[in-house]
Design an enzyme around this catalytic site. Structure first.
Site, PDB file in Angstrom:
ATOM      1  N   HIS A 122       0.810  -1.225   0.000  1.00 51.12           N
ATOM      2  CA  HIS A 122       0.000   0.000   0.000  1.00 51.12           C
ATOM      3  C   HIS A 122       0.845   1.277   0.000  1.00 51.12           C
ATOM      4  O   HIS A 122       0.308   2.371  -0.190  1.00 51.12           O
ATOM      5  CB  HIS A 122      -0.929   0.041   1.213  1.00 51.12           C
ATOM      6  CG  HIS A 122      -2.002  -1.001   1.201  1.00 51.12           C
ATOM      7  ND1 HIS A 122      -2.847  -1.186   0.134  1.00 51.12           N
ATOM      8  CD2 HIS A 122      -2.360  -1.929   2.137  1.00 51.12           C
ATOM      9  CE1 HIS A 122      -3.685  -2.185   0.402  1.00 51.12           C
ATOM     10  NE2 HIS A 122      -3.405  -2.652   1.603  1.00 51.12           N
ATOM     11  N   ASP A 159      -3.406 -10.489  -2.361  1.00 58.74           N
ATOM     12  CA  ASP A 159      -3.960  -9.933  -1.133  1.00 58.74           C
ATOM     13  C   ASP A 159      -5.401  -9.484  -1.391  1.00 58.74           C
ATOM     14  O   ASP A 159      -5.737  -9.033  -2.487  1.00 58.74           O
ATOM     15  CB  ASP A 159      -3.108  -8.729  -0.702  1.00 58.74           C
ATOM     16  CG  ASP A 159      -3.431  -8.234   0.697  1.00 58.74           C
ATOM     17  OD1 ASP A 159      -2.653  -8.525   1.614  1.00 58.74           O
ATOM     18  OD2 ASP A 159      -4.467  -7.546   0.869  1.00 58.74           O
ATOM     19  N   HIS A 161      -6.833  -6.891  -0.332  1.00 56.01           N
ATOM     20  CA  HIS A 161      -6.844  -5.446  -0.561  1.00 56.01           C
ATOM     21  C   HIS A 161      -5.951  -5.113  -1.753  1.00 56.01           C
ATOM     22  O   HIS A 161      -4.849  -5.664  -1.882  1.00 56.01           O
ATOM     23  CB  HIS A 161      -6.341  -4.694   0.678  1.00 56.01           C
ATOM     24  CG  HIS A 161      -7.116  -4.994   1.921  1.00 56.01           C
ATOM     25  ND1 HIS A 161      -6.723  -5.961   2.826  1.00 56.01           N
ATOM     26  CD2 HIS A 161      -8.264  -4.457   2.405  1.00 56.01           C
ATOM     27  CE1 HIS A 161      -7.602  -6.010   3.817  1.00 56.01           C
ATOM     28  NE2 HIS A 161      -8.546  -5.113   3.587  1.00 56.01           N
ATOM     29  N   ASP A 243      -5.354 -12.589   3.507  1.00 53.91           N
ATOM     30  CA  ASP A 243      -6.568 -12.046   4.107  1.00 53.91           C
ATOM     31  C   ASP A 243      -7.803 -12.256   3.245  1.00 53.91           C
ATOM     32  O   ASP A 243      -8.892 -11.789   3.601  1.00 53.91           O
ATOM     33  CB  ASP A 243      -6.403 -10.559   4.461  1.00 53.91           C
ATOM     34  CG  ASP A 243      -5.607  -9.775   3.445  1.00 53.91           C
ATOM     35  OD1 ASP A 243      -5.296 -10.315   2.375  1.00 53.91           O
ATOM     36  OD2 ASP A 243      -5.277  -8.607   3.724  1.00 53.91           O
TER      37      ASP A 243
END
Length: 308
Positions: A122, A159, A161, A243
């Site tokens: 990120h 991931d 996200h 996740d």
């Protein structure tokens, strides 16, 4: 050749307030998952600032350095905290990823898994966010291109996200295929299919809440694996977030350990056929500790099987 596992105790010294999901116990869960696996353990060296500068300007590195508190922790970007050990921990992550790609390129090891924290995908060029400080996988990709002289590198990010930082850092980089699947809508609010990069080298696959393994496999077969086949990439980097597991508290996809195993097998099979099996995987998310341990075990078991 062996599969190497890179980590370092300094990565336990990155601290956040009690209850924060990106906790030091995540690395202990990874260790539990890897117990008994025949991997070669290596310590992440301290990252070289010259490698960080491949993706982040010097003023950002200095801003991180100045923001590190003497004690306790400081809230730097809403959910991204700094503690006295955070900069060293983040540099260990960079050092581990760079050392892993160097070792694979040198033929010392077949492939590698790098477990460091904070994660990286990120982090944008001058912004820490989503628990991340430096764009570790993007930095490793740049090292492969600029230090090792590769012509094309592929990154696959599974991931839950979206890896907005990796995408932003490599938006103008024609030599890197960035292929990512993510739950949408979800933090950070990016990763839509129309985000294709300056050279059409970015592939984003949006997954709806509740998406399970069968739908994930179909999406990868339809979009991401064909992009890999067209890429002519000479090395595969993986942003391995766990996740998307159905037990994870931060999202609502419904993957299981078998899905991470299947995906890793397919990625390693492509790498074996297309780039000599050269793979380095770096830990990103995964916040249910039991699910993280089991999913990492499934992922690294496959790396080890393909590395023999």
């Amino acid at each position: 050749m062996a599969t190497a596992f890179y980590s370092h105790p300094d990565c336990l010294d990155h601290r956040e307030p009690p209850g924060h999901p990106e906790q030091a116990a995540r690395l202990k869960a990874v260790e539990l998952g890897l117990s008994g696996l025949p991997v070669e353990r290596r310590a992440c060296p301290m990252g070289d600032e010259a490698d960080v500068l491949r993706c982040h300007p010097a003023r950002y590195i200095e801003a991180v350095r100045r923001a590190v508190p003497v004690e306790g922790w400081s809230d730097w970007d809403g959910d991204t905290y700094l503690s006295p050990g955070s900069l060293r921990a983040a540099l260990r992550g960079v050092g581990g990823a760079c050392a892993a790609v160097d070792a694979v390129m040198a033929g010392e090891i077949a492939n590698a898994f790098v477990a460091a924290r904070p994660p990286g995908h990120h982090a944008e060029s001058e912004r820490a966010m989503g628990f991340c400080l430096f764009g570790t996988v993007a930095i490793a990709a740049r090292r492969l291109l600029d230090h090792h002289g590769l012509k094309k590198v592929a990154i696959v990010d599974f991931d839950v996200h979206h890896g907005n930082g990796t995408q932003q850092l490599l938006w103008d980089e024609a030599r890197v295929l960035f292929a990512s699947s993510q739950q949408i809508p979800l933090f950070p609010g990016s990763g839509f299919p129309e985000e294709v990069g300056a050279h059409g080298q970015i592939v984003n696959v949006a997954l709806q809440s509740g998406t399970g393994g069968a739908e994930m496999r179909a999406a990868y077969e339809a979009r991401i694996f064909p992009a890999l086949e067209r890429s002519d990439a000479e090395f595969l980097l993986i942003s391995a977030g766990f996740d998307a597991h159905e037990d994870d508290p931060l999202a609502t996809l419904r993957w299981r350990e078998a899905d991470f195993r299947w995906l890793t097998e397919r990625l390693c099979d492509w790498a074996r056929r297309s780039c000599g099996g050269r793979v380095v995987s770096c830990l990103e998310g995964g916040y249910d500790l039991r699910a993280l341990a089991a999913s990492v075990a499934a992922h690294v078991e496959v790396l080890e099987e393909y590395g023999r």
